[in-house]
Scaffold this motif. Structure first.
Motif, short mmCIF file in Angstrom:
data_model
loop_
_atom_site.label_atom_id
_atom_site.label_comp_id
_atom_site.label_asym_id
_atom_site.label_seq_id
_atom_site.Cartn_x
_atom_site.Cartn_y
_atom_site.Cartn_z
N THR A 78 5.73 -4.02 -2.03
CA THR A 78 5.53 -3.79 -0.59
C THR A 78 6.26 -2.53 -0.15
O THR A 78 5.70 -1.69 0.57
CB THR A 78 6.06 -5.00 0.22
OG1 THR A 78 5.35 -6.18 -0.17
CG2 THR A 78 5.87 -4.77 1.71
N TYR A 81 4.47 0.69 -1.47
CA TYR A 81 3.27 1.05 -0.69
C TYR A 81 3.66 1.74 0.61
O TYR A 81 3.05 2.74 1.00
CB TYR A 81 2.46 -0.21 -0.37
CG TYR A 81 1.61 -0.72 -1.51
CD1 TYR A 81 0.90 0.14 -2.33
CD2 TYR A 81 1.49 -2.09 -1.75
CE1 TYR A 81 0.12 -0.33 -3.37
CE2 TYR A 81 0.70 -2.58 -2.78
CZ TYR A 81 0.03 -1.70 -3.58
OH TYR A 81 -0.76 -2.17 -4.61
N LEU A 104 -4.46 1.95 -4.79
CA LEU A 104 -3.61 0.79 -4.54
C LEU A 104 -3.19 0.10 -5.84
O LEU A 104 -2.12 -0.51 -5.91
CB LEU A 104 -4.34 -0.21 -3.64
CG LEU A 104 -4.60 0.25 -2.21
CD1 LEU A 104 -5.36 -0.81 -1.42
CD2 LEU A 104 -3.29 0.59 -1.50
N ALA A 154 -2.03 -8.32 -3.97
CA ALA A 154 -2.87 -8.24 -2.78
C ALA A 154 -2.07 -8.57 -1.52
O ALA A 154 -2.22 -7.91 -0.49
CB ALA A 154 -4.05 -9.20 -2.92
N ALA A 157 0.13 -5.58 -0.51
CA ALA A 157 -0.62 -4.54 0.20
C ALA A 157 -0.92 -4.97 1.63
O ALA A 157 -0.83 -4.17 2.56
CB ALA A 157 -1.92 -4.24 -0.55
N LEU A 158 -1.24 -6.25 1.81
CA LEU A 158 -1.53 -6.76 3.16
C LEU A 158 -0.28 -6.74 4.04
O LEU A 158 -0.35 -6.44 5.23
CB LEU A 158 -2.09 -8.18 3.06
CG LEU A 158 -2.45 -8.86 4.39
CD1 LEU A 158 -3.48 -8.06 5.15
CD2 LEU A 158 -2.95 -10.28 4.12
N ALA A 161 0.71 -3.86 6.43
CA ALA A 161 0.01 -3.65 7.70
C ALA A 161 0.92 -3.88 8.90
O ALA A 161 0.69 -3.35 9.99
CB ALA A 161 -1.21 -4.55 7.79
N THR A 242 -7.37 -9.67 0.04
CA THR A 242 -8.07 -8.42 -0.22
C THR A 242 -8.93 -8.01 0.98
O THR A 242 -8.98 -6.83 1.35
CB THR A 242 -8.97 -8.56 -1.46
OG1 THR A 242 -8.15 -8.92 -2.60
CG2 THR A 242 -9.69 -7.25 -1.76
N VAL A 245 -6.65 -6.57 3.48
CA VAL A 245 -6.24 -5.21 3.11
C VAL A 245 -7.32 -4.21 3.52
O VAL A 245 -7.03 -3.14 4.08
CB VAL A 245 -5.97 -5.12 1.60
CG1 VAL A 245 -5.77 -3.66 1.17
CG2 VAL A 245 -4.74 -5.94 1.24
N ARG A 246 -8.57 -4.54 3.22
CA ARG A 246 -9.67 -3.64 3.58
C ARG A 246 -9.75 -3.43 5.10
O ARG A 246 -10.13 -2.36 5.57
CB ARG A 246 -10.99 -4.20 3.06
CG ARG A 246 -11.11 -4.22 1.55
CD ARG A 246 -12.46 -4.75 1.10
NE ARG A 246 -12.59 -4.79 -0.33
CZ ARG A 246 -12.94 -3.76 -1.09
NH1 ARG A 246 -13.21 -2.59 -0.51
NH2 ARG A 246 -13.04 -3.88 -2.40
N PHE A 249 -5.18 -2.42 6.20
CA PHE A 249 -4.27 -1.53 5.49
C PHE A 249 -4.30 -0.13 6.11
O PHE A 249 -5.37 0.41 6.38
CB PHE A 249 -4.64 -1.45 4.00
CG PHE A 249 -3.64 -0.68 3.18
CD1 PHE A 249 -2.52 -1.31 2.67
CD2 PHE A 249 -3.83 0.67 2.91
CE1 PHE A 249 -1.60 -0.61 1.91
CE2 PHE A 249 -2.91 1.37 2.15
CZ PHE A 249 -1.78 0.72 1.65
#
Length: 255
Positions: A78, A81, A104, A154, A157-158, A161, A242, A245-246, A249
């Motif tokens: 985390t 990123y 990613l 995943a 990455a989320l 946000a 995921t 994330v799309r 992110f």
């Protein structure tokens, strides 16, 4: 070799080099999870493990899986990123030929490899020290740790946000890893909880992965039906993360 694979390989090597140069990263990822795993034996003695049909060694292996996935993969990834975003690196990479998935995935690859190897070493050490013998279903343990790594990547990455800076990422990831540790059976074995709590927590994000690892050593709940349910639960949570994330992110520094 396809272009995407070539890009992933090259970027992953760079990330591994950057990771290895930082003594702080090495200590946090390689040493702290081991120390915490050893420390959990103190309060694990407070549970009636024998009454739940569990042995301390088996519990420590599944506990180490959760700790490694959360503290050696989720939390540091985390931060990575967010740092790459704040340095405008993610934005620059997107202007080239590298696709979003590769961008990613590249920081995650070396950390996933390190986490899986670390778990294997801890599990081997616990097995020898506790005299457990060979795991009853090693393929389930491997499946659990790999699917768990995919899920936590995943989720990492989320998590970015809601993290504006690298400093805030530490606080946000702390809340995230506490949630994952406390609801997955890592710090509180599912077997010592009332059935209703165990049944509900079984569908929380990381719980099925830890359960698969435990089944790998104990051989319990190793049937095809039970395995498919747990795999499907992990895949569903991973797909949901995921999708998040799309949608959310951020590739550029937040104002």
């Amino acid at each position: 070799m396809s272009t995407a694979v070539a890009h992933l390989t090259a970027l992953s090597r760079v990330e591994l080099s950057l990771f290895a140069r930082s003594k702080t990263n090495l200590f946090n990822v390689l040493v702290i999870p081991v120390l915490i795993t050893m420390g959990t034996t103190t309060f694990m003695d407070q549970y009636d493990l024998a009454g739940a049909g569990l042995a301390m060694g088996q519990v420590m292996i599944s506990t180490s899986a959760g700790i490694v996935l959360v503290m050696a993969l989720y939390a540091p990834l985390t931060g990575v990123y967010v740092l790459r975003r704040e340095d405008h690196l993610l934005k620059r990479l997107r202007t080239g030929e590298v696709n979003d998935t590769v961008i990613l995935a590249s920081p995650a690859v070396p950390m996933v490899v390190v986490a899986v190897l670390q778990f294997a070493l801890i599990a081997a050490a616990v097995t020898v020290i506790a005299g457990l013998g060979a795991p009853a279903a090693p393929h389930l343990a491997l499946l659990g740790i790999l699917l768990g790594a995919l899920l936590t990547t995943a989720v990492a990455a989320l998590t970015t946000a809601v993290a504006r800076t690298a400093e805030s990422a530490q606080g946000v990831s702390t809340m995230g890893f506490l949630f994952l540790l406390l609801t997955s059976g890592t710090l509180i074995p599912m077997g010592v909880l009332p059935d209703i709590f165990g049944d509900v927590l079984g569908y929380f994000p990381l719980t099925p992965a830890i359960s698969l690892v435990q089944s790998g050593w104990t051989g319990e709940d190793a049937g095809l039906g039970s395995t498919l349910i747990r795999v499907a639960t992990i895949v569903a949570w991973t797909a949901l993360a995921t999708w998040g994330v799309r949608r959310w992110f951020r590739w550029e520094p937040r104002d």
